[in-house]
Design an enzyme around this catalytic site. Structure first.
Site, short mmCIF file in Angstrom:
data_model
loop_
_atom_site.label_atom_id
_atom_site.label_comp_id
_atom_site.label_asym_id
_atom_site.label_seq_id
_atom_site.Cartn_x
_atom_site.Cartn_y
_atom_site.Cartn_z
N GLY A 53 -17.36 -2.82 -19.74
CA GLY A 53 -18.13 -2.15 -20.78
C GLY A 53 -19.34 -2.97 -21.19
CB THR B 73 -19.21 -5.56 -26.00
OG1 THR B 73 -19.65 -4.44 -26.75
CG2 THR B 73 -19.25 -6.80 -26.89
N GLY C 207 -14.02 -5.68 -24.57
CA GLY C 207 -14.53 -4.90 -25.69
C GLY C 207 -13.51 -3.86 -26.13
CB ALA C 208 -12.07 -2.42 -28.59
N GLY D 288 -11.03 2.55 -23.26
CA GLY D 288 -11.08 3.49 -22.15
C GLY D 288 -12.31 4.36 -22.13
N GLY E 252 -15.11 3.62 -21.09
CA GLY E 252 -15.78 3.40 -19.81
C GLY E 252 -14.92 3.76 -18.63
CD GLU F 106 -11.01 -1.79 -20.17
OE1 GLU F 106 -12.25 -1.94 -20.15
OE2 GLU F 106 -10.45 -0.93 -20.87
#
Length: 239
Positions: A33, A35, A88-89, A101, A103, A109
């Site tokens: 992702g 971040t 990230g989240a 999820g 992405g 992950e």
């Protein structure tokens, strides 16, 4: 500065702070992702300066980026126990429960996070929410029997008193994950009991994984207008 540029700056600030958790010789999980990509770039700078780490990627995109930055990589089969994963989240609640999820890499992950002694989540302040659910919950499913699996998921929501829509990501040209699966994006609004919802979704035949990360994140590094805040959850609460 535009809102997008400001958000990108905050993501990089969170990623920069996460480097403080990395020690020489660590076995690292690299998240996916926007971040997490900042973290990979910053880690690449340290590796170029002689920093010693060995990493596992949570997606093909992250693996490609990391290799391009000269970061030493291994597979999770070669390196099945990791010291730290930085990812990230899409949403983070006060108990450090996550929705991930967005992405499409949620399965890998979660596998990488489960193989790690510690998971640190990096995000800008917009991802910190009082209750999960404003972001659609991704559920990764096998293509075979998609309609039947979807009906089971919708019944599970109804049994829990949850109202919302379920949409196949990509529609008539479905998004396909690195594992060859589809994703159902479930718009549920506020999720009153994420733990129970996770328990109900996991056993449904056809569900590969869901985007609720319960008891995975030990640390959240949140960058906002007032600076970077580090939130820790006691490690004994992890299953």
């Amino acid at each position: 500065m535009t809102a997008g540029a400001d958000s990108d700056r905050l993501k990089r600030e969170a990623a920069q702070r996460a480097l403080d958790l990395v020690e020489p010789g660590m076995r690292l999980g690299l998240g996916s992702g926007t971040t997490a990509s900042h973290f990979v770039d910053l880690l690449g700078d340290k590796v170029a300066a002689g920093f010693d780490v060995l990493c596992v990627a949570t997606s093909e995109a992250t693996a490609t980026q990391a290799k391009a930055r000269g970061i030493p990589m291994a597979t999770l089969d070669e390196l099945p126990e990791l010291d730290l994963t930085v990812d990230g989240a899409d949403e983070i609640d006060p108990q450090l429960r996550l929705i991930k999820g967005g992405g499409g890499a949620l399965l890998r992950e979660k596998i990488v996070a489960a193989a790690s002694q510690r998971m640190a989540v990096i995000a800008d302040a917009s991802k910190l929410v009082p209750r999960l659910g404003a972001f659609p919950l991704p559920v990764e499913v096998v293509p075979f029997g998609l309609t039947a699996t979807r009906r089971h998921i919708e019944r599970a929501f109804a049994d829990l008193g949850i109202a919302g829509s379920v949409r196949l990501r990509g529609g008539t040209r479905p998004f396909v994950t690195d594992g060859g699966h589809f994703i159902l994006d479930c718009s549920l609004g506020a999720i009153a009991d994420p733990d129970r919802l996770a328990e109900v979704l996991s056993p449904i035949p056809g569900v590969v994984e869901h985007g609720l990360f319960i008891d995975y994140a030990r640390t959240a590094i949140i960058a906002g207008a007032g600076g970077v805040e580090v939130l820790d959850r006691p490690p004994e609460t992890r299953n």
